[in-house]
Design a protein around this motif. Structure first.
Motif, PDB file in Angstrom:
ATOM      1  N   THR A 240      13.360 -30.397  42.233  1.00  0.00           N
ATOM      2  CA  THR A 240      11.971 -30.744  42.558  1.00  0.00           C
ATOM      3  C   THR A 240      11.119 -29.488  42.749  1.00  0.00           C
ATOM      4  OG1 THR A 240      12.620 -30.925  44.890  1.00  0.00           O
ATOM      5  CG2 THR A 240      12.530 -32.963  43.609  1.00  0.00           C
ATOM      6  N   ALA A 241      11.689 -28.471  43.395  1.00  0.00           N
ATOM      7  CA  ALA A 241      10.947 -27.230  43.613  1.00  0.00           C
ATOM      8  C   ALA A 241      10.655 -26.532  42.289  1.00  0.00           C
ATOM      9  CB  ALA A 241      11.735 -26.306  44.544  1.00  0.00           C
ATOM     10  N   GLU A 246       6.795 -24.573  38.567  1.00  0.00           N
ATOM     11  CA  GLU A 246       6.756 -24.016  37.215  1.00  0.00           C
ATOM     12  C   GLU A 246       5.983 -24.857  36.203  1.00  0.00           C
ATOM     13  OE1 GLU A 246      10.699 -23.000  35.933  1.00  0.00           O
ATOM     14  OE2 GLU A 246      11.246 -22.245  37.926  1.00  0.00           O
ATOM     15  N   MET A 247       5.865 -26.145  36.449  1.00  0.00           N
ATOM     16  CA  MET A 247       5.187 -26.996  35.469  1.00  0.00           C
ATOM     17  C   MET A 247       3.735 -26.574  35.209  1.00  0.00           C
ATOM     18  SD  MET A 247       5.454 -29.411  33.291  1.00  0.00           S
ATOM     19  CE  MET A 247       6.868 -30.475  33.611  1.00  0.00           C
ATOM     20  N   LYS A 252       2.609 -25.920  27.263  1.00  0.00           N
ATOM     21  CA  LYS A 252       2.853 -27.299  26.854  1.00  0.00           C
ATOM     22  C   LYS A 252       3.648 -27.335  25.544  1.00  0.00           C
ATOM     23  CE  LYS A 252       0.506 -31.726  27.070  1.00  0.00           C
ATOM     24  NZ  LYS A 252      -0.778 -32.435  27.233  1.00  0.00           N
ATOM     25  N   PHE A 253       4.648 -28.223  25.534  1.00  0.00           N
ATOM     26  CA  PHE A 253       5.533 -28.448  24.391  1.00  0.00           C
ATOM     27  C   PHE A 253       6.471 -27.270  24.118  1.00  0.00           C
ATOM     28  CE2 PHE A 253       1.557 -30.838  23.206  1.00  0.00           C
ATOM     29  CZ  PHE A 253       2.021 -32.062  23.675  1.00  0.00           C
ATOM     30  N   SER A 254       6.545 -26.314  25.049  1.00  0.00           N
ATOM     31  CA  SER A 254       7.521 -25.235  24.910  1.00  0.00           C
ATOM     32  C   SER A 254       8.892 -25.725  25.379  1.00  0.00           C
ATOM     33  CB  SER A 254       7.086 -24.021  25.732  1.00  0.00           C
ATOM     34  OG  SER A 254       7.087 -24.343  27.124  1.00  0.00           O
ATOM     35  N   ILE A 255       9.927 -24.911  25.150  1.00  0.00           N
ATOM     36  CA  ILE A 255      11.272 -25.268  25.613  1.00  0.00           C
ATOM     37  C   ILE A 255      11.299 -25.305  27.141  1.00  0.00           C
ATOM     38  CG2 ILE A 255      13.703 -24.611  25.606  1.00  0.00           C
ATOM     39  CD1 ILE A 255      12.687 -25.667  22.956  1.00  0.00           C
ATOM     40  N   HIS A 256      10.584 -24.384  27.769  1.00  0.00           N
ATOM     41  CA  HIS A 256      10.489 -24.380  29.229  1.00  0.00           C
ATOM     42  C   HIS A 256       9.892 -25.689  29.729  1.00  0.00           C
ATOM     43  CE1 HIS A 256       8.700 -22.317  33.063  1.00  0.00           C
ATOM     44  NE2 HIS A 256       9.697 -23.106  33.349  1.00  0.00           N
ATOM     45  N   TYR A 257       8.818 -26.108  29.098  1.00  0.00           N
ATOM     46  CA  TYR A 257       8.151 -27.369  29.445  1.00  0.00           C
ATOM     47  C   TYR A 257       9.111 -28.545  29.294  1.00  0.00           C
ATOM     48  CZ  TYR A 257       4.580 -31.091  28.923  1.00  0.00           C
ATOM     49  OH  TYR A 257       3.826 -32.230  29.038  1.00  0.00           O
ATOM     50  N   SER A 258       9.853 -28.561  28.186  1.00  0.00           N
ATOM     51  CA  SER A 258      10.799 -29.644  27.934  1.00  0.00           C
ATOM     52  C   SER A 258      11.968 -29.607  28.922  1.00  0.00           C
ATOM     53  CB  SER A 258      11.322 -29.552  26.501  1.00  0.00           C
ATOM     54  OG  SER A 258      12.223 -30.591  26.221  1.00  0.00           O
ATOM     55  N   ALA A 259      12.419 -28.392  29.271  1.00  0.00           N
ATOM     56  CA  ALA A 259      13.536 -28.273  30.224  1.00  0.00           C
ATOM     57  C   ALA A 259      13.158 -28.824  31.597  1.00  0.00           C
ATOM     58  CB  ALA A 259      13.965 -26.814  30.340  1.00  0.00           C
ATOM     59  N   PHE A 261      11.221 -31.322  32.037  1.00  0.00           N
ATOM     60  CA  PHE A 261      11.343 -32.774  31.900  1.00  0.00           C
ATOM     61  C   PHE A 261      12.797 -33.211  32.005  1.00  0.00           C
ATOM     62  CE2 PHE A 261       6.966 -32.778  30.446  1.00  0.00           C
ATOM     63  CZ  PHE A 261       6.512 -34.019  30.870  1.00  0.00           C
ATOM     64  N   VAL A 262      13.708 -32.375  31.541  1.00  0.00           N
ATOM     65  CA  VAL A 262      15.135 -32.671  31.727  1.00  0.00           C
ATOM     66  C   VAL A 262      15.457 -32.716  33.219  1.00  0.00           C
ATOM     67  CG1 VAL A 262      17.493 -31.894  31.308  1.00  0.00           C
ATOM     68  CG2 VAL A 262      15.774 -31.634  29.520  1.00  0.00           C
TER      69      VAL A 262
END
Length: 287
Positions: A240-241, A246-247, A252-259, A261-262
């Protein structure tokens, strides 16, 4: 005829509400899975097998095993800290407090449950965090401080849920135990608790669910280190932190962004497991 129309309208509203709720749940899962797929395809099993969470590096590292472990550590330790104290407070209010005393204490507990989590975190960050370096602890924000904040955040709901479970037990059971010579405390801990066990277990599950999803307390008090703490005074970072901090900065739509969401998908899975367990316990208590 008018009554039949009213009855059909109520049933239709109930059906529509149920459909909307179920659709929303499946919609959340669909959206999380959809946004998680790029990271799962790109990073693969490393997402769950690596402790290296350095998303701003080039190339980035997206191993969130330590974040998952930290979330579980916080949930388990927080629940173990909160539930026993909540249980004994509930026992006291159920069997030993006067009616007036019970009403006052319960009202205070309910007021405490309404305090925003950010206020609790801010108070401990301001007044307790600076104490740690003065007593030789290198990190002013750490697992211990986060657990203290979570304790004050979740003890009201845990106490009220356990108390309601104890109060729902028929008085005849307790009176029968007392008639056989059992002391009050033994009666409440053996007879009343056993009769209220499904409700008490449900309170434990809901407390754990509240802790695993808490954000602001662990964000401000945990220390923000993506590492598994070796001791209570080490800093740490939960799922959660990571999402909250970081969000806003993730492209947006980067691997970081997607991770991230994981990470959210993992949290929703945890929460769903807790909720299903809670429903099973409630169904058992009604039988």
């Amino acid at each position: 005829m008018h009554r039949e129309i009213k009855d059909k309208s109520r049933k239709a509203l109930l059906v529509m509400s149920s459909v909307v709720a179920v659709a929303a749940l499946f919609g959340i899962y669909y959206y999380l899975i959809k946004e998680s797929l790029p990271a799962i395809r790109s990073v693969g099993a490393e997402l769950f097998l690596s402790d290296q969470w350095y998303p701003v590096w080039e190339p980035g590292e997206y191993g969130m095993r330590s974040l998952i472990i930290n979330s579980l550590i916080v949930t388990v330790l927080g629940t173990l800290l909160v539930v026993p104290i909540s249980y004994f407070i509930a026992i006291y209010l159920h069997g030993f407090a006067s009616k007036k005393e019970k009403g006052v204490i319960r009202r205070l507990i309910e007021y405490l449950s309404g305090v925003p989590s950010v206020i609790i975190a801010f108070v401990f960050l301001t007044y307790l965090s600076p104490v740690f370096p003065n007593i030789g602890i290198y990190s002013p924000q750490n697992l211990l401080l986060a657990l203290i904040g979570l304790f004050f955040l979740t003890i009201p709901i845990s106490t009220v849920l356990i108390l309601e479970s104890l109060d729902s037990v028929p008085r005849e059971l307790e009176e029968s135990s007392s008639a056989l010579g059992a002391l009050p405390l033994k009666t409440y801990m053996k007879i009343t608790t056993r009769a209220a066990l499904p409700g008490v277990l449900n309170a434990i599950v809901l407390t754990a669910n509240r802790i695993v999803g808490e954000t602001i307390v662990v964000l401000l008090l945990g220390g923000g280190a993506a590492m598994v703490p070796a001791k209570l005074t080490d800093p740490m970072k939960t799922l959660t932190a990571a999402i909250a901090s970081e969000m806003p900065e993730a492209a947006k739509f980067s691997i970081h962004y997607s991770a991230l969401f994981v990470a959210g998908l993992v949290l929703v899975v945890f929460s769903t497991i807790f909720e299903l367990t809670s429903v099973m316990l409630l169904r058992r208590s009604r039988r």
